[in-house]
Design a protein around this motif. Structure first.
Motif, PDB file in Angstrom:
ATOM      1  N   ASP A  11      56.145 -23.769  55.332  1.00 43.94           N
ATOM      2  CA  ASP A  11      56.579 -24.433  54.109  1.00 43.94           C
ATOM      3  C   ASP A  11      57.474 -25.615  54.488  1.00 43.94           C
ATOM      4  N   GLU A  12      57.906 -26.362  53.518  1.00 36.77           N
ATOM      5  CA  GLU A  12      58.724 -27.551  53.769  1.00 36.77           C
ATOM      6  C   GLU A  12      60.219 -27.269  53.619  1.00 36.77           C
ATOM      7  N   SER A  13      60.593 -26.013  53.547  1.00 38.33           N
ATOM      8  CA  SER A  13      61.980 -25.628  53.317  1.00 38.33           C
ATOM      9  C   SER A  13      62.876 -26.061  54.479  1.00 38.33           C
ATOM     10  N   SER A  14      64.091 -26.464  54.148  1.00 38.16           N
ATOM     11  CA  SER A  14      65.063 -26.806  55.186  1.00 38.16           C
ATOM     12  C   SER A  14      66.069 -25.664  55.377  1.00 38.16           C
ATOM     13  N   GLU A  15      65.743 -24.497  54.829  1.00 34.80           N
ATOM     14  CA  GLU A  15      66.577 -23.312  55.023  1.00 34.80           C
ATOM     15  C   GLU A  15      66.669 -22.983  56.515  1.00 34.80           C
ATOM     16  N   ASP A  16      67.436 -21.970  56.827  1.00 34.02           N
ATOM     17  CA  ASP A  16      67.634 -21.485  58.191  1.00 34.02           C
ATOM     18  C   ASP A  16      66.337 -21.537  59.011  1.00 34.02           C
ATOM     19  N   GLN A  17      66.374 -22.257  60.128  1.00 30.76           N
ATOM     20  CA  GLN A  17      65.196 -22.412  60.991  1.00 30.76           C
ATOM     21  C   GLN A  17      64.685 -21.087  61.544  1.00 30.76           C
ATOM     22  N   LYS A  18      65.515 -20.059  61.549  1.00 34.62           N
ATOM     23  CA  LYS A  18      65.143 -18.779  62.139  1.00 34.62           C
ATOM     24  C   LYS A  18      64.319 -17.898  61.195  1.00 34.62           C
ATOM     25  N   LEU A  19      64.171 -18.339  59.938  1.00 32.35           N
ATOM     26  CA  LEU A  19      63.362 -17.603  58.962  1.00 32.35           C
ATOM     27  C   LEU A  19      61.886 -17.927  59.168  1.00 32.35           C
ATOM     28  N   PRO A  20      60.968 -17.071  58.695  1.00 32.33           N
ATOM     29  CA  PRO A  20      59.533 -17.285  58.944  1.00 32.33           C
ATOM     30  C   PRO A  20      58.927 -18.553  58.332  1.00 32.33           C
ATOM     31  N   HIS A  21      59.419 -19.005  57.204  1.00 32.96           N
ATOM     32  CA  HIS A  21      58.920 -20.223  56.557  1.00 32.96           C
ATOM     33  C   HIS A  21      57.413 -20.203  56.300  1.00 32.96           C
ATOM     34  N   ARG A  22      56.926 -19.104  55.766  1.00 33.53           N
ATOM     35  CA  ARG A  22      55.514 -19.013  55.381  1.00 33.53           C
ATOM     36  C   ARG A  22      55.301 -19.683  54.029  1.00 33.53           C
ATOM     37  N   LEU A  23      54.146 -20.309  53.876  1.00 32.18           N
ATOM     38  CA  LEU A  23      53.757 -20.817  52.570  1.00 32.18           C
ATOM     39  C   LEU A  23      53.457 -19.628  51.661  1.00 32.18           C
ATOM     40  N   LYS A  24      53.548 -19.843  50.362  1.00 29.45           N
ATOM     41  CA  LYS A  24      53.157 -18.816  49.397  1.00 29.45           C
ATOM     42  C   LYS A  24      52.028 -19.375  48.551  1.00 29.45           C
ATOM     43  N   PRO A  25      50.806 -18.849  48.616  1.00 36.66           N
ATOM     44  CA  PRO A  25      50.415 -17.748  49.497  1.00 36.66           C
ATOM     45  C   PRO A  25      50.346 -18.199  50.958  1.00 36.66           C
ATOM     46  N   ASN A  26      50.452 -17.232  51.830  1.00 38.18           N
ATOM     47  CA  ASN A  26      50.413 -17.496  53.266  1.00 38.18           C
ATOM     48  C   ASN A  26      49.099 -18.176  53.653  1.00 38.18           C
ATOM     49  N   GLN A  27      49.179 -19.135  54.562  1.00 36.11           N
ATOM     50  CA  GLN A  27      47.987 -19.789  55.106  1.00 36.11           C
ATOM     51  C   GLN A  27      47.945 -19.531  56.610  1.00 36.11           C
ATOM     52  N   PRO A  28      47.289 -18.435  57.023  1.00 34.41           N
ATOM     53  CA  PRO A  28      47.239 -18.109  58.449  1.00 34.41           C
ATOM     54  C   PRO A  28      46.471 -19.155  59.252  1.00 34.41           C
ATOM     55  N   VAL A  29      46.820 -19.236  60.527  1.00 33.44           N
ATOM     56  CA  VAL A  29      46.150 -20.125  61.476  1.00 33.44           C
ATOM     57  C   VAL A  29      45.562 -19.228  62.559  1.00 33.44           C
ATOM     58  N   THR A  30      44.286 -19.433  62.871  1.00 37.55           N
ATOM     59  CA  THR A  30      43.602 -18.595  63.852  1.00 37.55           C
ATOM     60  C   THR A  30      43.847 -19.086  65.281  1.00 37.55           C
ATOM     61  N   LEU A  31      43.567 -18.210  66.221  1.00 36.93           N
ATOM     62  CA  LEU A  31      43.642 -18.581  67.632  1.00 36.93           C
ATOM     63  C   LEU A  31      42.691 -19.749  67.914  1.00 36.93           C
ATOM     64  N   ARG A  32      41.533 -19.735  67.287  1.00 37.55           N
ATOM     65  CA  ARG A  32      40.566 -20.833  67.458  1.00 37.55           C
ATOM     66  C   ARG A  32      41.162 -22.164  66.984  1.00 37.55           C
ATOM     67  N   GLN A  33      41.852 -22.154  65.849  1.00 37.34           N
ATOM     68  CA  GLN A  33      42.494 -23.383  65.361  1.00 37.34           C
ATOM     69  C   GLN A  33      43.570 -23.863  66.335  1.00 37.34           C
ATOM     70  N   LEU A  34      44.308 -22.932  66.921  1.00 39.00           N
ATOM     71  CA  LEU A  34      45.324 -23.311  67.912  1.00 39.00           C
ATOM     72  C   LEU A  34      44.657 -23.914  69.147  1.00 39.00           C
ATOM     73  N   GLU A  35      43.562 -23.303  69.589  1.00 33.78           N
ATOM     74  CA  GLU A  35      42.841 -23.832  70.754  1.00 33.78           C
ATOM     75  C   GLU A  35      42.350 -25.251  70.498  1.00 33.78           C
ATOM     76  N   GLN A  36      41.962 -25.555  69.250  1.00 36.30           N
ATOM     77  CA  GLN A  36      41.455 -26.892  68.921  1.00 36.30           C
ATOM     78  C   GLN A  36      42.528 -27.971  69.050  1.00 36.30           C
ATOM     79  N   ILE A  37      43.796 -27.585  68.989  1.00 38.11           N
ATOM     80  CA  ILE A  37      44.863 -28.575  69.194  1.00 38.11           C
ATOM     81  C   ILE A  37      45.492 -28.430  70.586  1.00 38.11           C
ATOM     82  N   GLY A  38      44.831 -27.651  71.460  1.00 40.20           N
ATOM     83  CA  GLY A  38      45.234 -27.576  72.854  1.00 40.20           C
ATOM     84  C   GLY A  38      46.176 -26.446  73.214  1.00 40.20           C
TER      85      GLY A  38
END
Length: 181
Positions: A11-38
């Motif tokens: 999310d775009e929150s500037s709250e505590d950096q140590k919090l999860p900061h998930r979008l609502k609803p959550n938008q997961p990212v797959t291992l394949r998507q991570l591999e596509q950005i190296g």
């Protein structure tokens, strides 16, 4: 490489950096998507890191010749608060960033092709590599504790180039690699 890592768009929150900061609803990212950005990932047995044949094989194949261990915790890292703030500044490196979590947990945030933040939660046994030239940042989570092996090809280079660094050769090479994939 195998699955087992959890990542999501932030999310775009500037709250505590140590919090999860998930979008609502959550938008997961797959291992394949991570591999596509190296971003590469392995799940290893951190309990045997000193004599792990799988880790040794990865280090030999990738040329990860240098290794040290850092504990990020208020009682273990001098100038903890300032270091955590510094790690969280958006930056890139001229070399890959290779980190193996031996204990605890933390977050690596990386930019995707569209410049959106992806938060990657790492915990014990996670080995992650971020490619040279990718904008990223790091923070501990709410536990305030992680023990990490830092690996390098050759001698360690600790220099970070804070954003903007778009004109650097390594950033241009990274962006070009995304266009080709």
């Amino acid at each position: 490489m195998m699955s087992g890592i959890e990542a999501w768009y932030e999310d775009e929150s500037s709250e505590d950096q140590k919090l999860p900061h998930r979008l609502k609803p959550n938008q997961p990212v797959t291992l394949r998507q991570l591999e596509q950005i190296g971003v590469d990932y392995w799940k290893l047995n951190a309990d045997i890191y000193e004599n792990d044949p799988e880790l040794q094989k990865i280090r030999e194949e990738k040329g990860f010749s240098y290794m040290d261990i850092i504990t990020i915790h208020p009682d273990k890292l001098p100038d903890y608060e300032n270091k955590v703030k510094m790690f969280y500044e958006e930056h890139l490196h001229l070399d890959d960033e290779i980190r193996y979590t031996l204990d605890g947990s933390s977050y690596f945030d990386v930019r995707d092709k569209d410049d959106r933040w992806i938060r990657i939660a790492v915990s014990k046994g996670d080995l992650i590599t971020l490619p040279a030239g990718i904008y990223h940042r790091f923070t501990v989570d709410e536990s305030n504790y992680t023990k990490v092996m830092r690996l390098f090809v050759g001698e360690p280079v600790w220099k970070a180039y804070n954003r903007p660094a778009d004109d650097s050769d390594i950033r241009k090479a990274y962006v070009n690699s995304l266009r080709c994939s």
